[in-house]
Design an enzyme around this catalytic site. Structure first.
Site, PDB file in Angstrom:
ATOM      1  N   ASP A  53       3.859  -8.699  -0.908  1.00 26.50           N
ATOM      2  CA  ASP A  53       3.691  -7.331  -1.381  1.00 26.50           C
ATOM      3  C   ASP A  53       2.230  -6.923  -1.241  1.00 26.50           C
ATOM      4  O   ASP A  53       1.342  -7.764  -1.095  1.00 26.50           O
ATOM      5  CB  ASP A  53       4.127  -7.223  -2.848  1.00 26.50           C
ATOM      6  CG  ASP A  53       4.472  -5.802  -3.266  1.00 26.50           C
ATOM      7  OD1 ASP A  53       4.327  -4.872  -2.449  1.00 26.50           O
ATOM      8  OD2 ASP A  53       4.887  -5.617  -4.433  1.00 26.50           O
ATOM      9  N   GLU A  89       8.799  -4.947  -8.845  1.00 25.82           N
ATOM     10  CA  GLU A  89       7.865  -5.801  -8.105  1.00 25.82           C
ATOM     11  C   GLU A  89       7.428  -6.979  -8.972  1.00 25.82           C
ATOM     12  O   GLU A  89       7.363  -8.124  -8.518  1.00 25.82           O
ATOM     13  CB  GLU A  89       6.653  -4.985  -7.661  1.00 25.82           C
ATOM     14  CG  GLU A  89       6.961  -3.992  -6.554  1.00 25.82           C
ATOM     15  CD  GLU A  89       5.822  -3.029  -6.265  1.00 25.82           C
ATOM     16  OE1 GLU A  89       5.892  -2.340  -5.232  1.00 25.82           O
ATOM     17  OE2 GLU A  89       4.883  -2.953  -7.073  1.00 25.82           O
ATOM     18  N   LYS A 105      -8.893  -2.252  -0.480  1.00 25.64           N
ATOM     19  CA  LYS A 105      -8.259  -2.481  -1.789  1.00 25.64           C
ATOM     20  C   LYS A 105      -8.987  -3.538  -2.624  1.00 25.64           C
ATOM     21  O   LYS A 105      -8.652  -3.737  -3.791  1.00 25.64           O
ATOM     22  CB  LYS A 105      -6.793  -2.902  -1.585  1.00 25.64           C
ATOM     23  CG  LYS A 105      -5.959  -1.918  -0.770  1.00 25.64           C
ATOM     24  CD  LYS A 105      -5.890  -0.560  -1.425  1.00 25.64           C
ATOM     25  CE  LYS A 105      -5.166   0.471  -0.580  1.00 25.64           C
ATOM     26  NZ  LYS A 105      -3.753   0.195  -0.387  1.00 25.64           N
ATOM     27  N   THR A 109       6.930  -3.288  -1.853  1.00 23.79           N
ATOM     28  CA  THR A 109       7.092  -1.870  -1.532  1.00 23.79           C
ATOM     29  C   THR A 109       5.751  -1.279  -1.101  1.00 23.79           C
ATOM     30  O   THR A 109       4.713  -1.683  -1.608  1.00 23.79           O
ATOM     31  CB  THR A 109       7.595  -1.106  -2.775  1.00 23.79           C
ATOM     32  OG1 THR A 109       8.827  -1.687  -3.209  1.00 23.79           O
ATOM     33  CG2 THR A 109       7.815   0.363  -2.478  1.00 23.79           C
ATOM     34  N   SER A 164       3.322   1.022   2.165  1.00 20.07           N
ATOM     35  CA  SER A 164       3.084   1.178   3.595  1.00 20.07           C
ATOM     36  C   SER A 164       2.728  -0.146   4.274  1.00 20.07           C
ATOM     37  O   SER A 164       3.176  -0.413   5.400  1.00 20.07           O
ATOM     38  CB  SER A 164       1.967   2.206   3.832  1.00 20.07           C
ATOM     39  OG  SER A 164       0.772   1.824   3.173  1.00 20.07           O
ATOM     40  N   THR A 165       1.924  -0.992   3.626  1.00 18.35           N
ATOM     41  CA  THR A 165       1.565  -2.272   4.240  1.00 18.35           C
ATOM     42  C   THR A 165       2.791  -3.168   4.354  1.00 18.35           C
ATOM     43  O   THR A 165       2.986  -3.847   5.372  1.00 18.35           O
ATOM     44  CB  THR A 165       0.463  -2.973   3.422  1.00 18.35           C
ATOM     45  OG1 THR A 165      -0.632  -2.074   3.259  1.00 18.35           O
ATOM     46  CG2 THR A 165      -0.032  -4.222   4.132  1.00 18.35           C
TER      47      THR A 165
END
Length: 212
Positions: free
Chosen positions: A83, A105, A123, A30, A32-33
């Site tokens: 993910d 997840e 990140k 889940t 945006s990436t």
């Protein structure tokens, strides 16, 4: 930023493309990436069976691409789980849950043969903890859990106007020591009322792909 996310989505496609078969089931995370990854996946949807999704939002995007979405209960194996993450440490420990989907997840990641984490370079961190740690809690236990988090040295912040796909609440925890991610993951999950927290220490990715 979108260019970086597209580039790492393409890296993930390049990694799995030759390993796909008509029996392959993908796990889809889940965020945006991951949304960029789903867009890239559209061109390859005839090469695999379908996907297990970690959120209703991702399931909707997959269905819009005519990619079949399965329940985890209906598949025997997930070959790859793809993910993103909110933070990635040098040991591939993660903080996830900025989108509030970390419980599902973590379940899908645990069920997969290989977890591939896709992130932009922002990140990557030296140590976890600058990003608030999400903790999913049963609504009736929220104040109790918050008091336990304070006792552990954390600052709990209720995520207002947010309900998880499981119907629960999120507490975002600041200022807590995550120098031992495995120990803290266990400690938080042993608080009655906690569903799961956003530390991925025991379910960390086998591979981290980073944008150029």
């Amino acid at each position: 930023m979108s260019a970086a996310k597209i580039s790492v989505a393409k890296k993930a496609i390049d990694y799995i493309e030759k390993k796909l078969s008509i029996e392959t089931v993908l796990g889809i995370g889940t965020g945006s990436t991951v949304n960029y990854f789903i867009n890239e996946l559209d061109a390859y949807k005839n090469l695999f069976r379908g996907a297990v999704s970690s959120s209703e939002a991702s399931s909707q995007l997959l269905r819009e691409k005519n990619i079949e979405v399965f329940s985890l209960n209906d598949v025997n194996q997930i070959d790859f789980y793809i993910d993103g993450a909110d933070e990635v440490s040098p040991n591939n420990f993660l903080i996830k849950g900025g989108g509030g989907a970390h419980t599902r997840e973590k379940i899908v990641a645990a069920a997969a043969q290989e977890f591939i984490c896709i992130v932009d370079k922002t990140k990557m961190v030296d140590k976890l903890g600058a990003f608030p740690l999400p903790v999913e809690v049963i609504p009736e236990a929220r104040s109790f859990v918050a008091r336990k988090i304070v006792a552990l040295g954390g600052k709990p912040i209720y995520r207002e106007n947010f309900i998880t796909d499981q119907g629960n609440h999120i507490i975002d925890v600041e200022e807590i020591d995550i120098s031992e991610p495995e120990a803290l993951e266990i400690l938080l999950n042993n608080i009655p009322g906690v569903v799961d927290n956003g530390i991925f220490a025991f379910n960390k990715p086998e591979l981290v792909l980073v944008s150029d």
